[in-house]
Design an enzyme around this catalytic site. Structure first.
Site, short mmCIF file in Angstrom:
data_model
loop_
_atom_site.label_atom_id
_atom_site.label_comp_id
_atom_site.label_asym_id
_atom_site.label_seq_id
_atom_site.Cartn_x
_atom_site.Cartn_y
_atom_site.Cartn_z
N SER A 149 -10.16 0.03 7.39
CA SER A 149 -9.59 0.23 6.07
C SER A 149 -9.14 -1.03 5.36
O SER A 149 -8.83 -0.99 4.18
CB SER A 149 -8.41 1.21 6.15
OG SER A 149 -8.86 2.49 6.47
N LYS A 204 0.84 -1.21 0.00
CA LYS A 204 0.00 0.00 0.00
C LYS A 204 0.87 1.26 0.00
O LYS A 204 1.96 1.28 0.58
CB LYS A 204 -0.91 -0.03 1.24
CG LYS A 204 -1.96 1.08 1.30
CD LYS A 204 -2.84 0.87 2.53
CE LYS A 204 -3.85 1.99 2.71
NZ LYS A 204 -4.72 1.77 3.89
N SER A 223 -9.54 2.53 3.54
CA SER A 223 -8.56 3.26 2.75
C SER A 223 -7.68 2.36 1.89
O SER A 223 -6.92 2.85 1.05
CB SER A 223 -7.66 4.10 3.67
OG SER A 223 -6.88 3.27 4.51
#
Length: 479
Positions: free
Chosen positions: A193, A93, A169
């Site tokens: 997330s 990520k 997220s």
């Protein structure tokens, strides 16, 4: 295996490549029936095809990935794999440091110049285990909200319907996992997330007990933030956890060596397990078609031998205390930014960060006390119940590019994620497992919450239950 110049599959078709799990790929590597180079090339080709539609990747390192795959192929040829993930295409990520790849955190306030010379612990463990790192997946700016769009890279979209959000997220990781653009994906979760995008994209992810997965540099959200795997199957996440759940001296909050056997065989039955099922935590409004899919999965748990009791855990909405801690953390992001940089932030992030600056020490300490009370409440609850099961989300994926569903009464993303963020406050392990489709053919997630340090219970139930449920494949993957 064949040489780099003439790498070819022996028994695996292109269609089968697109559907492989990490465990299946590793078995093929071991038998000499598939090359990591061929699998990596296939992943890169599908990223090239699908990423313009979903925007799951903000950076793709094709040359680096192929170099790593060639080295892996040579090791497999010698029957000397580097580690348990050798040759498996994976992603990181865009909040997590990665040598040789930019970590921009979705923000124009960051610099593209680097140098990118440090691996975060998560990245380092993946690399040491032989994973082939394809690139970085998208996040909202500094990971601040439950959908994925940012001023730097734009909007990330859902493979089930590109007009819809993939959640956030870790929305880029969720979209990549759903399309199998790599088999193993890193997520982070400070309020849902990992679990939000897993529910919206029909994939599996777990927020492990806080401390099992080291995090450095520290998140602005400090002890709310957990790192974890996002994959298409719980079994692949178990494989990933066996690599990443290791201490790192750079994280002062990290726990000791994890004693759990992540790769233990899934149980065949759940006899003797006592599971609490709460359809709404006592205060959440849930869409009827979401409940139907969740309750069908709950009936499967009963059929597998678990004693399932309809009961709420007995706490009121902790949104005020969560918001206080969240906004206080966000306020730190403003430190050191110029007025022009602050003005360039996502307006929603700027608003909560500026509100965080107005909070008093008393406000913060009261929120910490309320958090401690919730921790104690759930510890008491789990003296009676092995697991708590709820819907992951009260609604399905909605229009991309919006923090809340257009036309809804929700004020912010926390309003529509009531099942996820309470368990960041308590630091418990919590996973989202795809359990079916809603009336519009969109994925529904089943939320499995365990006592702290009993991630093994969550994973055991998830791994058994996934064998009873169909694997969800988004339409875009078949296009």
């Amino acid at each position: 295996m064949s040489s780099d110049e003439d790498t070819s599959m022996r028994n695996v078709t292109t269609t089968e490549l697109a559907d492989l799990t990490a465990l299946e790929a590793l078995a093929l590597f071991e038998r000499g029936e598939l090359s990591p180079v061929e699998l990596t090339r296939d992943c890169l080709a599908r990223i090239e095809r699908h990423n313009p539609v979903v925007n799951a990747f903000c950076h793709v390192d094709g040359e680096g990935a192929l170099a790593a795959a060639r080295a892996s192929e040579a090791r497999w040829r010698r029957h000397d794999p580097m580690g348990p993930l050798d040759g498996v295409p994976s992603t990181i990520k865009d909040l997590t440091l990665t040598v040789g790849m930019p970590t921009r955190k979705g923000s124009t306030t960051t610099s593209a110049d680097g140098p990118w010379t440090s691996d975060a612990p998560f990245t380092a463990r993946m690399r040491e285990a032989g994973a082939v790192l394809l690139g970085k997946t998208t996040t909202p700016e500094f990971g601040w909200k439950g959908v994925t769009d940012n001023p730097l890279y734009g909007i990330t979209r859902n493979p089930w319907n590109p007009e819809l959000t993939a959640g956030g997220s870790s929305g880029g990781a969720g979209a990549a996992a759903a399309l199998n653009l790599g088999m193993l994906h890193q997520g982070s979760d400070a309020g849902g997330s990992i679990r939000i995008p897993c529910a919206f994209t029909g994939t599996f992810g777990i927020k492990p007990t806080f401390g099992w997965i080291p995090q450095w540099p520290a998140s602005a959200m400090t002890t709310l933030s957990h790192l974890g795997p996002m994959t298409r199957t719980a079994a692949d996440s178990a494989l990933m956890l066996s690599v990443i759940a290791q201490p790192d001296a750079r994280d002062g909050y990290a726990g000791p060596d994890c004693p759990l056997d992540w790769l233990a065989a899934a149980p065949r039955r759940l006899d003797g397990m006592r599971i609490a099922y709460s359809r709404d935590l006592g205060y959440v409004s849930v869409a009827p078609d979401i409940l139907r899919a969740v309750e069908a999965a709950v009936e499967r748990l009963r059929a597998l031998g678990a004693e399932v009791i309809d009961v709420d855990p007995g706490f009121d909405s902790p949104k005020v205390s969560f918001d206080t801690l969240w906004h206080a953390g966000a306020s730190r992001l403003l430190d050191g930014l110029s007025d022009a940089q602050i003005e360039a932030l996502d307006p929603g992030l700027r608003a909560i960060a500026e509100h965080g600056k107005t909070l008093s020490l008393t406000d913060y300490l009261v929120a910490r006390e309320q958090r401690a009370a919730l921790v104690a409440r759930m510890a008491e609850f789990h003296r009676e119940f092995d697991l708590l099961v709820t819907p992951t989300m009260p609604l399905s994926a909605f229009a991309a590019g919006h923090e809340v569903p257009p036309g809804s009464d929700y004020v912010d993303w926390v309003d529509w994620t009531p099942f996820s963020y309470p368990f960041n406050l308590t630091q418990q392990p919590a996973a989202s497992l795809p359990c079916g489709l809603d009336d519009n053919g969109l994925p529904v997630g089943l939320h499995l919450v365990g006592p702290r340090y009993r991630d093994d219970r969550v994973m055991a139930v998830a791994r058994l239950l996934e064998t009873q449920l169909p694997r969800l494949v988004p339409p875009l993957a078949m296009a």
